[in-house]
Write an enzyme that holds these catalytic residues in place. Structure first.
Site: not given
Length: 544
Positions: A271, A295, A329
């Site tokens: 994205v 990020e 993440c």
């Protein structure tokens, strides 16, 4: 107009203490009471544009991931009309907001920190448990402590940035003014951290910018209470505008607007790359070059040297891989274990995973809860099924899943003989750890494999007692992780202690919760004021 004069000072804050929630503690009762109350309620969540609640009448259900048939609320689905209104509100609010003295802006977010620490702590923690299926501890370190730290440390870093001033020569005074960006900032926030959802719109805002905030659909419930917190703290109307729209509709309006000034993003690499490409294609339309801060993903490594101790290795694999169901993440998802330690590591790891309790967040003894939604469940279980069929992989723990009541996936450990096996390279974002067992003599070559296996460079860790080995790994893996851990799991970065962010395919490494990040939301102006101007154009060298 009366102006307050003084060199106002914000002290370096301390990190918000993490409450234990041990049995019998008042915080345990308060949080579980809040969870029970909110579980039994049904709320309607509007968008907030220019400080006003916006309802479209097009409603969508909000359900807990661990109990997907139970509805705790509905939210109003927006479209391009609301995005356009949010941009207009942000631009209208901007002149007054950027003209407000920095200490008045800071006071709003300092108040938000205190409100969260006391009045809103259990509401936001319970909301995060309900909507994102975090256990008691994961909700506490996220929705309470980290967001409090973001508010407090960012206001401190703001003062540090403003203090950075140039030197001056005789007869002149040089100054730097740190202006907000021209236009509005777009904050695009993920589901997995309430603190990130709170930080991405507020860090540009405290620097004088106004913001359009699009939150992930599975974060809307928690974002609703975040917006209430900011409004109670005194955030003026229009400074942050919260919309619930699809990414496509938001992008078509925002990235074609001449006043688009920047994006603050956390989400997938795919994205983010598409956003960057869109901005590049539209660059000629903008008033100024937009700031792009993001990020994104990670394929975070866990490297073990033969000198390491087994018990810390196993404990940190479990914490680093399976806390919040691997939906961080920074979560460890590929590990490299030396053959000399493998038997001991395997036995302890398998036996410890058998003790992990899985269930709903209202039972504090559950270490693992549900993954976020049906799409995530399908994606993660697909990887597990792939591993079951692979000839060069074996599942030694977990490998089971069930979505009949909630989206539950057991902590899964895969062992592969191929260091480039699919689950060693691709981000899964779920409770799946893949292990490659290497020959002890291949240590140095292994580090090269770790460095080149993944396109990402977010987090990673090494476990070793040999200092020379630690130095070697630190040097070889210098660019493989923006946050590098020695004898610790690669998750749990604390604001003010380990500024967070990665490079390569993991983002722009602008370090959330640090001075580095705030710099991106200002446009410095240098001012030179000469007290004794020249009265003759002639320089001495012109004399004959």
């Amino acid at each position: 107009m009366y102006m307050q004069n003084g060199n106002f000072y914000i002290a370096l804050p301390a990190n918000e203490p993490v409450k234990s929630y041990a049995p019998g503690t008042p915080e345990r009762k308060a949080l579980l009471d809040a969870y029970k109350k909110m579980y039994g309620e049904h709320i309607e969540v509007p968008m907030v544009i220019d400080g006003k609640e916006v309802r479209t009448g097009q409603l969508k259900a909000i359900t807990p991931p661990h109990d997907h048939q139970h509805v705790i609320g509905q939210y109003h689905v927006g479209n391009k009309t609301q995005v356009e209104a949010a941009i207009a509100a942000a631009l209208k609010a901007k002149p007054a907001w950027e003209a407000l003295a920095w200490h008045d802006r800071a006071a709003i977010f300092m108040k938000a920190a205190d409100l969260l620490a006391y009045k809103y702590r259990y509401v936001l923690n319970a909301a995060t448990m309900l909507a994102q299926s975090k256990n008691v501890f994961q909700a506490e370190i996220d929705a309470a402590c980290e967001l409090i730290d973001f508010f407090r440390f960012n206001t401190y870093y703001m003062t540090q940035l403003y203090k950075d001033q140039p030197s001056s020569s005789a007869t002149m005074w040089n100054r730097s003014s740190y202006r907000p960006l021209e236009g509005f900032v777009f904050a695009l926030t993920p589901f997995n951290f309430t603190s990130i959802a709170g930080n991405l719109p507020t860090s540009p805002a405290m620097m004088g910018n106004t913001v359009v905030w699009k939150v992930s659909n599975t974060q809307i419930y928690s974002a609703h209470f975040l917006m209430q917190l900011l409004q109670e703290a005194g955030l003026p109307d229009g400074v942050i505008n919260l919309v619930f729209v699809s990414g496509k509709e938001a992008g078509e309006v925002i990235f074609n607007h001449p006043d688009f000034a920047g994006i603050h993003f956390t989400g997938s690499t795919a994205v983010f790359r598409e956003i960057w490409k869109t901005i590049g294609n539209n660059i000629h339309n903008y008033r100024a070059y937009p700031r792009i801060v993001g990020e994104t993903g990670g394929k975070d490594f866990f490297v073990v040297h033969p000198s390491a101790d087994v018990k810390p290795v196993v404990a940190n694999i479990i914490r680093g891989s399976f806390e919040f169901q691997g939906q961080k993440c920074s979560a460890a998802s590929r590990a490299y274990i030396p053959k000399s330690l493998w038997k001991s590591v395997k036995e302890l790891l398998v036996s410890e995973i058998k003790t992990i309790k899985i269930g709903t967040p209202d039972d504090p003894s559950n270490f693992v809860n549900a993954v976020i939604d049906k799409a995530a469940f399908k994606n993660i279980s697909g990887y597990i099924d792939y591993c079951k069929q692979a000839e060069d992989a074996e599942i030694i723990a977990g490998g089971t899943y069930d979505d009949s009541k909630g989206y539950f996936i057991d902590p899964t450990v895969v062992v592969t003989t191929n260091p480039h096996f699919k689950t060693m390279e691709e981000e899964i974002f779920g409770p799946v750890m893949t292990i490659y067992v290497y020959e002890d003599a291949e240590w140095s070559a292994l580090l090269d494999t770790v460095n080149t296996t993944s396109a990402y460079a977010l987090t990673g860790c090494i476990f070793a007692k040999d200092r020379a080995v630690i130095v070697e790994a630190s040097e070889k893996l210098a660019h493989a992780a923006g946050n590098f851990y020695i004898n610790d799991k690669p998750t749990g970065a604390v604001v003010g202690q380990q500024p967070f962010g990665g490079a390569r395919a993991s983002g722009t490494n602008d370090k959330a919760g640090s001075l580095w990040n705030l710099i991106r939301w200002v446009s410095p102006q240098t001012i030179k004021e000469t007290f004794v101007p020249a009265e003759d154009y002639r320089y001495p060298f012109l004399a004959v």
